[in-house]
Design a protein around this motif. Structure first.
Motif, PDB file in Angstrom:
ATOM      1  N   ASN A  20       0.241  34.847-126.969  1.00  0.00           N
ATOM      2  CA  ASN A  20       1.005  35.727-127.842  1.00  0.00           C
ATOM      3  C   ASN A  20       2.239  36.295-127.157  1.00  0.00           C
ATOM      4  OD1 ASN A  20      -0.404  36.084-130.575  1.00  0.00           O
ATOM      5  ND2 ASN A  20      -2.098  36.226-129.135  1.00  0.00           N
ATOM      6  N   SER A  21       2.169  36.491-125.841  1.00  0.00           N
ATOM      7  CA  SER A  21       3.372  36.899-125.112  1.00  0.00           C
ATOM      8  C   SER A  21       4.446  35.824-125.233  1.00  0.00           C
ATOM      9  CB  SER A  21       3.053  37.155-123.644  1.00  0.00           C
ATOM     10  OG  SER A  21       2.191  38.257-123.490  1.00  0.00           O
ATOM     11  N   ALA A 282       8.025  42.653-125.217  1.00  0.00           N
ATOM     12  CA  ALA A 282       7.169  41.709-125.922  1.00  0.00           C
ATOM     13  C   ALA A 282       5.824  41.566-125.219  1.00  0.00           C
ATOM     14  CB  ALA A 282       7.864  40.345-126.013  1.00  0.00           C
ATOM     15  N   VAL A 283       5.859  41.407-123.906  1.00  0.00           N
ATOM     16  CA  VAL A 283       4.616  41.287-123.152  1.00  0.00           C
ATOM     17  C   VAL A 283       3.837  42.600-123.196  1.00  0.00           C
ATOM     18  CG1 VAL A 283       3.607  40.788-120.900  1.00  0.00           C
ATOM     19  CG2 VAL A 283       5.619  39.522-121.660  1.00  0.00           C
ATOM     20  N   VAL A 299      -2.540  44.670-115.813  1.00  0.00           N
ATOM     21  CA  VAL A 299      -1.085  44.762-115.771  1.00  0.00           C
ATOM     22  C   VAL A 299      -0.507  43.643-114.902  1.00  0.00           C
ATOM     23  CG1 VAL A 299       0.867  46.220-115.129  1.00  0.00           C
ATOM     24  CG2 VAL A 299      -1.167  47.248-116.147  1.00  0.00           C
ATOM     25  N   THR A 300      -1.230  43.247-113.873  1.00  0.00           N
ATOM     26  CA  THR A 300      -0.750  42.189-112.983  1.00  0.00           C
ATOM     27  C   THR A 300      -0.527  40.895-113.748  1.00  0.00           C
ATOM     28  OG1 THR A 300      -1.926  43.179-111.109  1.00  0.00           O
ATOM     29  CG2 THR A 300      -1.263  40.868-110.898  1.00  0.00           C
ATOM     30  N   ARG A 301      -1.463  40.541-114.609  1.00  0.00           N
ATOM     31  CA  ARG A 301      -1.295  39.330-115.417  1.00  0.00           C
ATOM     32  C   ARG A 301      -0.052  39.434-116.289  1.00  0.00           C
ATOM     33  NH1 ARG A 301      -6.139  37.992-119.041  1.00  0.00           N
ATOM     34  NH2 ARG A 301      -4.604  36.459-119.760  1.00  0.00           N
ATOM     35  N   ALA A 302       0.133  40.602-116.898  1.00  0.00           N
ATOM     36  CA  ALA A 302       1.315  40.795-117.751  1.00  0.00           C
ATOM     37  C   ALA A 302       2.600  40.685-116.929  1.00  0.00           C
ATOM     38  CB  ALA A 302       1.233  42.146-118.450  1.00  0.00           C
ATOM     39  N   ALA A 303       2.596  41.253-115.709  1.00  0.00           N
ATOM     40  CA  ALA A 303       3.780  41.208-114.859  1.00  0.00           C
ATOM     41  C   ALA A 303       4.124  39.773-114.455  1.00  0.00           C
ATOM     42  CB  ALA A 303       3.556  42.063-113.616  1.00  0.00           C
ATOM     43  N   VAL A 304       3.110  38.953-114.206  1.00  0.00           N
ATOM     44  CA  VAL A 304       3.351  37.549-113.846  1.00  0.00           C
ATOM     45  C   VAL A 304       4.030  36.820-115.004  1.00  0.00           C
ATOM     46  CG1 VAL A 304       2.211  35.357-113.364  1.00  0.00           C
ATOM     47  CG2 VAL A 304       1.491  37.421-112.151  1.00  0.00           C
ATOM     48  N   VAL A 305       3.577  37.098-116.228  1.00  0.00           N
ATOM     49  CA  VAL A 305       4.192  36.464-117.397  1.00  0.00           C
ATOM     50  C   VAL A 305       5.665  36.861-117.504  1.00  0.00           C
ATOM     51  CG1 VAL A 305       4.158  36.313-119.914  1.00  0.00           C
ATOM     52  CG2 VAL A 305       2.010  36.298-118.638  1.00  0.00           C
ATOM     53  N   VAL A 306       5.954  38.152-117.309  1.00  0.00           N
ATOM     54  CA  VAL A 306       7.338  38.629-117.385  1.00  0.00           C
ATOM     55  C   VAL A 306       8.200  37.955-116.329  1.00  0.00           C
ATOM     56  CG1 VAL A 306       8.853  40.631-117.136  1.00  0.00           C
ATOM     57  CG2 VAL A 306       6.714  40.850-118.395  1.00  0.00           C
ATOM     58  N   ALA A 351      11.462  46.284-116.854  1.00  0.00           N
ATOM     59  CA  ALA A 351      10.149  45.666-117.032  1.00  0.00           C
ATOM     60  C   ALA A 351       9.044  46.510-116.407  1.00  0.00           C
ATOM     61  CB  ALA A 351      10.155  44.263-116.424  1.00  0.00           C
ATOM     62  N   VAL A 352       9.318  47.061-115.225  1.00  0.00           N
ATOM     63  CA  VAL A 352       8.321  47.920-114.565  1.00  0.00           C
ATOM     64  C   VAL A 352       7.945  49.092-115.461  1.00  0.00           C
ATOM     65  CG1 VAL A 352       7.935  49.476-112.608  1.00  0.00           C
ATOM     66  CG2 VAL A 352       9.041  47.252-112.243  1.00  0.00           C
TER      67      VAL A 352
END
Length: 464
Positions: A20-21, A282-283, A299-306, A351-352
């Protein structure tokens, strides 16, 4: 190679956050690419002195929508998962209706009050300009709320298709209104606003039943939704307002301080950089939706996607931003090249801050979200007001970078001081539809409080 692609596709299909991201970001890329084409065509077919007022009115409408949509979008994300069809229909109908009415009223008031305060907004005066501002602001509100509706159901594919239809419709509409004999500011406003309104209305009438079988937006039971709307206004909306406020208000400040012509140069650089700025929100929205659906996502997973999505485009814009703006005209590259590079650099601290807000929001820590967003909003807007007269449109970019950096430093300070706040796993709400609005916004369920108590006890024992 084919096996790798198939394996990657299977992993994405099974990873709701990544899927979805990426769909939300694909929406952003599609909007950005088609929007880029739309504005390039507009810049080449409409005189710059006519594009300026159009972009300024669209910027004002975006700001009005941001102020007046009542936070209904994030209310959808928090309340819709797991509720029955009748309640779903009532929540969606109330959110769309209240957000649209509040937006229309705020736009009408803006059209009367703002030109009296600033002569640079004289183009808003008159019945035609008022109607255009109301229609454009309502169009922005509807598309924002409908996007959040798809995010709530983790149905990014539907949001992607709807937004591609809107963006493509703008290009077709621009060609149509020019062929029909409309020119200048009117051509831009008609082609930008009408497709957005029409496709939003089609979505409400024809597509909601596919998103939730048997459901539709209903206007019955609005009174029972008022407490929830008030709670969303004081909780989610204040967070959204302080988070989205600088982005919506910067073009307005540029117009107020430098005029509509300068806003045209700012707006095109801002639109180009916005393809980066839209990734982390979006993420963050996908992260929040995952957690409201009881998924344990870090949050780490989300940060990797970004990082994976923003990295290459950011480097490309830093290296060739002038060439990109030069496709509009040499003047746009000259005026906006430095601004674009500054905006690209701001994507990292932005992003942070956005991911931190999504994490804290999912844990019910609304006060911390509001404080973080308030710091970056005040820093950005105050500096923009001070720097624009001396630095031109570049001053707006410097102010934006300073605001995002201040927010990122605050996130770092909180992480160092209260490490569990950013490192503990997400809390899962005990129920999908709390008994009252106060349980929906601003207060964690009792199960969360018990977890916090146990965590605090464990930390105290460790210190001893």
């Amino acid at each position: 190679m084919d096996r790798v692609l198939i394996a990657t596709a299977r992993r994405l299909s099974g990873d709701s956050l990544a899927r979805n991201s990426l769909l939300i970001m694909a929406t952003t890329v599609g909007n950005g690419g088609l929007g880029y084409l739309y504005w390039m065509l507009a810049a080449r077919t409409v005189p710059p002195d006519q594009v300026g007022p159009a972009t300024a009115l669209i910027s004002a409408a975006t700001a009005v929508s941001m102020i007046a949509n009542l936070g209904a979008g994030h209310m959808f994300i928090q309340r819709l998962p797991g509720i029955d069809t009748g309640t779903w229909s009532r929540v969606v109908g109330a959110g769309l209706f209240a957000g649209s009415v509040a937006t229309a009223a705020t736009a009408a008031l803006t059209a009367v009050a703002v030109p009296a305060v600033s002569g640079n907004f004289a183009f808003l005066a008159g019945a035609g300009a008022t109607a255009a501002l109301i229609a454009t602001a309502v169009a922005v509100t509807l598309t924002t709320l409908l996007d959040n509706l798809y995010v709530a159901h983790r149905a990014g594919h539907g949001m992607l298709l709807r937004n591609l239809a809107v963006a493509g419709g703008k290009i077709v509409a621009l060609a149509g209104v020019l062929a029909a004999g409309f020119h200048g500011t009117v051509a831009v406003l008609l082609s930008w606003t009408l497709p957005t309104l029409v496709i939003s209305l089609v979505t409400i009438v024809a597509a909601l039943g596919r998103l939730r079988p048997g459901a539709r937006a209903r206007l019955t039971g609005l009174r029972s939704e008022l407490p929830h709307l008030r709670a969303a206004l004081t909780g989610h909306h204040l967070i959204n307002l302080t988070q989205a406020g600088p982005a919506a208000l910067l073009p307005v400040l540029v117009t107020a301080r430098l005029g509509a012509d300068a806003n045209a140069h700012f707006y095109l650089a801002w639109m180009t950089a916005s393809m980066l700025f839209m990734v982390s929100p979006a993420v963050a929205s996908a992260l929040y939706a995952e957690r409201t659906n009881a998924a344990q996502v870090t949050v780490t997973r989300a940060a990797v996607v970004v990082a994976a999505v923003v990295g290459v485009p950011a480097v490309a814009l830093l290296a060739g931003g002038d060439l990109v703006l030069g496709l509009f005209s040499t003047a746009y590259a000259t005026e906006g090249g430095t601004l674009l590079r500054i905006l690209v650099l701001a994507a990292l601290p932005d992003a942070v801050a956005n991911l931190a807000v999504a994490h804290w929001r999912s844990r019910g820590e609304f006060r911390l979200c509001r404080r973080l967003n308030l710091i970056r909003a005040v820093t950005c807007l105050v500096l923009a007001w001070l720097l624009l007269p001396t630095h031109g449109v570049t001053g707006a970019g410097l102010a934006w970078l300073a605001g995002q950096t201040a927010a990122a430093l605050l996130v770092a300070a909180v992480a160092l001081r209260h490490r569990p706040t950013l490192r503990e796993p997400a809390r899962t709400p005990a129920t999908r539809e709390p008994a009252g609005p106060e349980a929906v916004v601003g207060r964690a369920p009792s199960g969360w409080a018990e977890r916090d108590r146990k965590a605090a006890t464990t930390r105290a024992t460790a210190k001893e």
